[in-house]
Design a protein around this motif. Structure first.
Motif, PDB file in Angstrom:
ATOM      1  N   SER A 149       0.853  -1.189   0.000  1.00 43.95           N
ATOM      2  CA  SER A 149       0.000   0.000   0.000  1.00 43.95           C
ATOM      3  C   SER A 149       0.888   1.238   0.000  1.00 43.95           C
ATOM      4  O   SER A 149       1.663   1.446   0.940  1.00 43.95           O
TER       5      SER A 149
ATOM      6  N   PRO B  59       1.195   5.614  -1.366  1.00 41.38           N
ATOM      7  CA  PRO B  59       0.578   6.797  -1.977  1.00 41.38           C
ATOM      8  C   PRO B  59       1.347   7.218  -3.223  1.00 41.38           C
ATOM      9  O   PRO B  59       2.579   7.140  -3.265  1.00 41.38           O
TER      10      PRO B  59
ATOM     11  N   ASP C 189      -1.805  12.231  -4.825  1.00 38.89           N
ATOM     12  CA  ASP C 189      -2.901  12.273  -3.851  1.00 38.89           C
ATOM     13  C   ASP C 189      -3.812  11.050  -3.955  1.00 38.89           C
ATOM     14  O   ASP C 189      -4.986  11.099  -3.590  1.00 38.89           O
TER      15      ASP C 189
ATOM     16  N   LEU D 136      -4.056   6.862  -2.955  1.00 39.59           N
ATOM     17  CA  LEU D 136      -3.508   5.746  -2.196  1.00 39.59           C
ATOM     18  C   LEU D 136      -3.830   4.463  -2.945  1.00 39.59           C
ATOM     19  O   LEU D 136      -4.996   4.135  -3.172  1.00 39.59           O
TER      20      LEU D 136
ATOM     21  N   THR E 123      -3.449   0.320  -3.232  1.00 43.40           N
ATOM     22  CA  THR E 123      -3.263  -0.849  -2.380  1.00 43.40           C
ATOM     23  C   THR E 123      -3.405  -2.119  -3.207  1.00 43.40           C
ATOM     24  O   THR E 123      -4.346  -2.250  -4.003  1.00 43.40           O
TER      25      THR E 123
ATOM     26  N   SER F   1      -7.885   4.936  -3.613  1.00 42.07           N
ATOM     27  CA  SER F   1      -8.691   5.827  -2.778  1.00 42.07           C
ATOM     28  C   SER F   1      -7.951   7.147  -2.629  1.00 42.07           C
ATOM     29  O   SER F   1      -6.782   7.263  -3.009  1.00 42.07           O
TER      30      SER F   1
ATOM     31  N   TYR G 129      -5.802   9.902  -0.974  1.00 43.22           N
ATOM     32  CA  TYR G 129      -4.752   9.842   0.041  1.00 43.22           C
ATOM     33  C   TYR G 129      -4.726  11.127   0.856  1.00 43.22           C
ATOM     34  O   TYR G 129      -4.732  12.230   0.300  1.00 43.22           O
ATOM     35  N   HIS G 130      -4.713  10.977   2.164  1.00 43.85           N
ATOM     36  CA  HIS G 130      -4.591  12.110   3.078  1.00 43.85           C
ATOM     37  C   HIS G 130      -3.323  11.914   3.907  1.00 43.85           C
ATOM     38  O   HIS G 130      -3.151  10.875   4.548  1.00 43.85           O
ATOM     39  N   LYS G 131      -2.445  12.886   3.882  1.00 40.37           N
ATOM     40  CA  LYS G 131      -1.219  12.781   4.660  1.00 40.37           C
ATOM     41  C   LYS G 131      -1.554  12.695   6.151  1.00 40.37           C
ATOM     42  O   LYS G 131      -2.439  13.407   6.636  1.00 40.37           O
TER      43      LYS G 131
ATOM     44  N   TYR H 144     -11.251   9.018  -7.725  1.00 41.63           N
ATOM     45  CA  TYR H 144     -10.126   8.305  -7.120  1.00 41.63           C
ATOM     46  C   TYR H 144     -10.533   7.039  -6.382  1.00 41.63           C
ATOM     47  O   TYR H 144      -9.682   6.195  -6.107  1.00 41.63           O
TER      48      TYR H 144
ATOM     49  N   GLU I 179     -14.847   8.120   1.961  1.00 40.13           N
ATOM     50  CA  GLU I 179     -14.338   9.454   1.644  1.00 40.13           C
ATOM     51  C   GLU I 179     -15.446  10.494   1.746  1.00 40.13           C
ATOM     52  O   GLU I 179     -15.205  11.633   2.160  1.00 40.13           O
TER      53      GLU I 179
END
Length: 211
Positions: free
Chosen positions: A43, A45, A48, A50, A52, A61, A63-65, A98, A108
């Motif tokens: 998985s 990133p 932006d 992600l 897997t 999906s 991606y959020h940091k 995404y 999300e």
């Protein structure tokens, strides 16, 4: 699978992890000032998104940091109303494009709503914007501002993925403008080329008459 954006690269590898590491380590010897940093995992990133690996199938999906705070333009800021609507719709559009599954999209969607609530957006405003965004894909009788099933989600995802981005639209507009200008220049050139033989003939005729 291989994707690259400037100096960010994402790829899948079907051979052993050791073989891949040897290739990267060898590449790091090519130039003393250029070193490749890499991460190998199921998985990861990429920008932006992600991605897997689930039993050989890639799942995507938003991606959020981990260190990122849930901050957007506050609703109390001095902006026109359409700015807030565009911010909500952009987040929703990104979620649709995404998210590879309906479940990931719903996850999300909940994250988006909680983020906007945290930034002072009224729940009624968020729901109204959601409903407007989904107006072509949900029943007009439905009061709930979200998609009902996987089929509707896939339909909307395909439709949004087929739409050109703003940059693509601008490039196409420039090409169309250049094409129109070139056609105009060609027409002008053709007109001049058609006129010039008559001028030469007229001049030759006058010359003969004068003789």
């Amino acid at each position: 699978l291989f994707n690259r954006y400037i100096d960010d690269v994402f790829m899948t590898w079907n051979k052993s992890e050791n073989e891949l590491k040897k290739i990267i380590e060898n590449a790091n010897t090519w130039h003393p000032n250029i070193k490749l940093e890499y991460k190998i995992s199921k998985s990861l990133p990429f920008l932006d998104v992600l991605l897997t690996n689930i039993n050989g199938t890639l799942s995507a999906s938003v991606y959020h940091k981990p260190a990122a705070e849930p901050y957007v333009v506050p609703f109390i800021s001095d902006h026109p109303r359409h700015v807030f609507e565009n911010i909500v719709q952009t987040s929703r559009r990104r979620a649709v494009k995404y998210s590879s599954t309906f479940q990931l999209f719903n996850d999300e969607r909940r994250y988006i709503k909680s983020t906007f609530l945290y930034n002072g957006y009224p729940s009624s405003f968020i729901d109204k914007t959601f409903r407007k965004f989904f107006s072509d894909y949900i029943s007009s009788r439905s009061f709930l501002p979200f998609l009902h099933n996987e089929a509707q989600f896939i339909q909307m995802r395909i439709a949004l993925s087929g739409q050109p981005s703003r940059q693509q639209s601008e490039v196409e507009m420039r090409i169309a403008t250049l094409t129109t200008d070139n056609e105009h220049l060609i027409e002008e050139s053709d007109k001049k080329s058609k006129k010039s033989p008559f001028k030469r003939i007229r001049n030759q005729t006058n010359f003969k008459i004068n003789l």
